[in-house]
Motif scaffolding. Sequence first.
Motif, PDB file in Angstrom:
ATOM      1  N   THR A  62       2.248  -0.653  19.523  1.00  0.00           N
ATOM      2  CA  THR A  62       1.866   0.005  18.278  1.00  0.00           C
ATOM      3  C   THR A  62       2.161  -0.947  17.125  1.00  0.00           C
ATOM      4  N   THR A  63       1.205  -1.057  16.200  1.00  0.00           N
ATOM      5  CA  THR A  63       1.294  -2.047  15.125  1.00  0.00           C
ATOM      6  C   THR A  63       1.694  -1.395  13.801  1.00  0.00           C
ATOM      7  N   VAL A  64       2.624  -2.025  13.119  1.00  0.00           N
ATOM      8  CA  VAL A  64       3.084  -1.583  11.794  1.00  0.00           C
ATOM      9  C   VAL A  64       2.631  -2.601  10.759  1.00  0.00           C
ATOM     10  N   TYR A  65       2.085  -2.102   9.657  1.00  0.00           N
ATOM     11  CA  TYR A  65       1.653  -2.953   8.541  1.00  0.00           C
ATOM     12  C   TYR A  65       2.808  -3.116   7.560  1.00  0.00           C
ATOM     13  N   LEU A  66       3.064  -4.342   7.120  1.00  0.00           N
ATOM     14  CA  LEU A  66       4.102  -4.636   6.143  1.00  0.00           C
ATOM     15  C   LEU A  66       3.449  -5.367   4.980  1.00  0.00           C
ATOM     16  N   GLY A  67       3.325  -4.701   3.847  1.00  0.00           N
ATOM     17  CA  GLY A  67       2.640  -5.268   2.693  1.00  0.00           C
ATOM     18  C   GLY A  67       3.580  -5.552   1.543  1.00  0.00           C
ATOM     19  N   GLY A  68       3.040  -6.209   0.518  1.00  0.00           N
ATOM     20  CA  GLY A  68       3.825  -6.531  -0.663  1.00  0.00           C
ATOM     21  C   GLY A  68       4.758  -7.701  -0.475  1.00  0.00           C
ATOM     22  N   ILE A  69       4.465  -8.570   0.500  1.00  0.00           N
ATOM     23  CA  ILE A  69       5.328  -9.729   0.749  1.00  0.00           C
ATOM     24  C   ILE A  69       5.260 -10.681  -0.449  1.00  0.00           C
ATOM     25  N   PRO A  70       6.390 -11.019  -1.050  1.00  0.00           N
ATOM     26  CA  PRO A  70       6.364 -11.846  -2.265  1.00  0.00           C
ATOM     27  C   PRO A  70       5.949 -13.282  -1.993  1.00  0.00           C
ATOM     28  N   THR A  71       5.343 -13.888  -2.984  1.00  0.00           N
ATOM     29  CA  THR A  71       4.956 -15.291  -2.889  1.00  0.00           C
ATOM     30  C   THR A  71       6.200 -16.168  -2.698  1.00  0.00           C
ATOM     31  N   LEU A 116      12.812  -7.848  -0.687  1.00  0.00           N
ATOM     32  CA  LEU A 116      13.011  -9.278  -0.476  1.00  0.00           C
ATOM     33  C   LEU A 116      12.613 -10.040  -1.726  1.00  0.00           C
ATOM     34  N   ASN A 117      13.476 -10.942  -2.158  1.00  0.00           N
ATOM     35  CA  ASN A 117      13.232 -11.746  -3.360  1.00  0.00           C
ATOM     36  C   ASN A 117      12.896 -10.868  -4.559  1.00  0.00           C
ATOM     37  N   GLY A 118      13.559  -9.700  -4.633  1.00  0.00           N
ATOM     38  CA  GLY A 118      13.374  -8.826  -5.777  1.00  0.00           C
ATOM     39  C   GLY A 118      12.119  -7.980  -5.733  1.00  0.00           C
ATOM     40  N   GLN A 119      11.404  -7.962  -4.621  1.00  0.00           N
ATOM     41  CA  GLN A 119      10.155  -7.201  -4.531  1.00  0.00           C
ATOM     42  C   GLN A 119      10.233  -6.237  -3.356  1.00  0.00           C
ATOM     43  N   ASN A 120       9.869  -4.971  -3.618  1.00  0.00           N
ATOM     44  CA  ASN A 120       9.887  -3.961  -2.569  1.00  0.00           C
ATOM     45  C   ASN A 120       8.700  -4.139  -1.636  1.00  0.00           C
ATOM     46  N   LEU A 121       8.955  -4.069  -0.347  1.00  0.00           N
ATOM     47  CA  LEU A 121       7.900  -4.189   0.643  1.00  0.00           C
ATOM     48  C   LEU A 121       7.447  -2.810   1.106  1.00  0.00           C
ATOM     49  N   GLN A 122       6.189  -2.730   1.534  1.00  0.00           N
ATOM     50  CA  GLN A 122       5.583  -1.471   1.931  1.00  0.00           C
ATOM     51  C   GLN A 122       5.363  -1.486   3.438  1.00  0.00           C
ATOM     52  N   ALA A 123       6.011  -0.558   4.145  1.00  0.00           N
ATOM     53  CA  ALA A 123       5.888  -0.510   5.598  1.00  0.00           C
ATOM     54  C   ALA A 123       5.253   0.812   6.010  1.00  0.00           C
ATOM     55  N   GLU A 124       4.219   0.746   6.835  1.00  0.00           N
ATOM     56  CA  GLU A 124       3.567   1.950   7.334  1.00  0.00           C
ATOM     57  C   GLU A 124       2.757   1.592   8.571  1.00  0.00           C
ATOM     58  N   LEU A 125       2.361   2.624   9.303  1.00  0.00           N
ATOM     59  CA  LEU A 125       1.559   2.409  10.489  1.00  0.00           C
ATOM     60  C   LEU A 125       0.209   1.816  10.089  1.00  0.00           C
ATOM     61  N   ALA A 126      -0.271   0.819  10.841  1.00  0.00           N
ATOM     62  CA  ALA A 126      -1.568   0.216  10.536  1.00  0.00           C
ATOM     63  C   ALA A 126      -2.640   1.297  10.540  1.00  0.00           C
ATOM     64  N   LYS A 127      -3.584   1.226   9.589  1.00  0.00           N
ATOM     65  CA  LYS A 127      -4.588   2.268   9.398  1.00  0.00           C
ATOM     66  C   LYS A 127      -5.324   2.609  10.688  1.00  0.00           C
ATOM     67  N   SER A 128      -5.798   1.579  11.363  1.00  0.00           N
ATOM     68  CA  SER A 128      -6.653   1.806  12.518  1.00  0.00           C
ATOM     69  C   SER A 128      -5.902   2.422  13.680  1.00  0.00           C
ATOM     70  N   GLN A 129      -4.559   2.499  13.587  1.00  0.00           N
ATOM     71  CA  GLN A 129      -3.783   3.045  14.700  1.00  0.00           C
ATOM     72  C   GLN A 129      -3.243   4.434  14.414  1.00  0.00           C
ATOM     73  N   ARG A 130      -3.466   4.909  13.204  1.00  0.00           N
ATOM     74  CA  ARG A 130      -2.892   6.212  12.880  1.00  0.00           C
ATOM     75  C   ARG A 130      -3.466   7.312  13.764  1.00  0.00           C
ATOM     76  N   GLY A 131      -4.717   7.177  14.133  1.00  0.00           N
ATOM     77  CA  GLY A 131      -5.319   8.161  15.019  1.00  0.00           C
ATOM     78  C   GLY A 131      -4.999   7.919  16.471  1.00  0.00           C
ATOM     79  N   GLN A 132      -4.477   6.727  16.785  1.00  0.00           N
ATOM     80  CA  GLN A 132      -4.177   6.375  18.162  1.00  0.00           C
ATOM     81  C   GLN A 132      -2.700   6.494  18.479  1.00  0.00           C
ATOM     82  N   LYS A 133      -1.926   6.994  17.558  1.00  0.00           N
ATOM     83  CA  LYS A 133      -0.475   6.992  17.702  1.00  0.00           C
ATOM     84  C   LYS A 133      -0.022   7.708  18.961  1.00  0.00           C
ATOM     85  N   LYS A 134      -0.685   8.847  19.254  1.00  0.00           N
ATOM     86  CA  LYS A 134      -0.254   9.603  20.424  1.00  0.00           C
ATOM     87  C   LYS A 134      -0.641   8.906  21.718  1.00  0.00           C
ATOM     88  N   SER A 135      -1.824   8.289  21.717  1.00  0.00           N
ATOM     89  CA  SER A 135      -2.278   7.643  22.944  1.00  0.00           C
ATOM     90  C   SER A 135      -1.622   6.306  23.179  1.00  0.00           C
TER      91      SER A 135
END
Length: 475
Positions: A368-377, A429-448
């Motif tokens: 299962t894949t988790v998306y992590l966004g907002g990674i600082p430069t 990280l480096n003063g910036q909040n990161l956003q973690a959530e289930l990857a969009k395309s897997q939200r419907g596949q979570k149970k399977s």
Amino acid sequence: MEPVIKINTGASKGDIRQKIWDYIEEKNLANFPRPVHNRIPNFKGAFGACTKVTELQVFNETSEVKVDPDKPLEGARMAVLQAQKTLLVPTPRLRSGLFNKITPPQEASKEQLRICASAQGVRDFSVPVDLDAKVKVDLVVVGSVAVSEKGCRIGKGEGFADLEWAMMSSMGAVNESTVVVTIVHDCQVVDVPDDLMGSHDLTVDYILTPSRVIQTNCQLPKPKGIIWTKLDTEKLKKIPILKKLQALEEQAGKDVTLGATPPAAEPGLQNDEPKRQPRRRPRRNTQQDAEGETSQESRQERGIESGQRARQQPARVRKESRGSGKGDVDKEAAKTVKGRSRRVAREQGSEEGGGEEVSQRKLPQSVTTVYLGGIPTGLRVSELKAALRERKAAPLRLTWQGAQHRAFLDYSDPQGADQALEALQGLCLNGQNLQAELAKSQRGQKKSGQRQNPSTASKSKMSPPKSDSTKEMEQ
């Protein structure tokens, strides 16, 4: 007592660190995390050594104790909480402040106190302590890579313990009489030459090991504050709290002139030595140049050549060869970067600003894949990996897309992904909040528990949101 490890005459701090790290790895003296290189070693017997802090008279007389967040010091943090004293833990890498005050639940059980003493406790049971707070620290416990019986201490080379002390000194939280304790394995007690110590280096008063309690009677003075000329603008960007301290000291009429930024990409914090490139365990890097020495330039050239060969293939061929492992070009590339060499090439490419890093390993079908966004430069993949390990959210595979300010984390099953999502909430990280959530395309596949290819997840993540509830911060 004669030191186990002999230090050669003229050895630098870096030489001593390397000798200690190599010895601990060779003799298998450490627990997770491994390898111990570029870390404060989590040596075997650390918890028992930590309990000896309660035998010190100063511990029984103190009310507030500062303990570093290193893994081998977990037992010391536990001892402070069990004694119902105030526990202060520095913010990891000083990214979002200086101190966190650990506040356990009312009538906490031993298991709850154990959690509070861990990295999870710093996240879930801590309250930030502002610079304006009136804090008086009576005892400081730090980790070390090497220390001498005279009290000369060497850390892992990033200067955070020295800088934390300097900042506490500037706040008036510590002074020359504040007792400093370090907890190490017996083999880490070596002869450190006094002339290696600078004015910014923190010395120690007591050394606790699994077999000994050593009072150093150190004759060298402790630092009296921040030496601004040893810092530069880059460090102030990475550690925002330093800017506030600089402003306060400037208002007080002190000289806060910064030093010049060295030409190196990552100068060390208050460190007289130039920062070394991170080193892996010796057996991991076996590629050598014609003269028998490791050649970084030759590795870079090989990485560029392999990238050029990949670009010369049509996109469809590249995709098929990567997925199936077939094709002459893919076989040749596999031979070039197989095993250890692949790890070196991959990490080097990501550190130099490459677009995507994918750990090459076979994954279970239920991944299962988790998306992590907002990674600082400017954040390095190694820093992200360290943060994931610290939160016990290390994935089976990490797909790094730093240029797009995101990464994808593959976990073995939906339950593992849920636990990681919970652990990653509030990650900064480096003063910036990161956003973690289930990857969009897997939200419907979570149970399977169906597996999502990271590249597909990446494309799906960039597709327009279907509703307000699915809007995300994206690059």
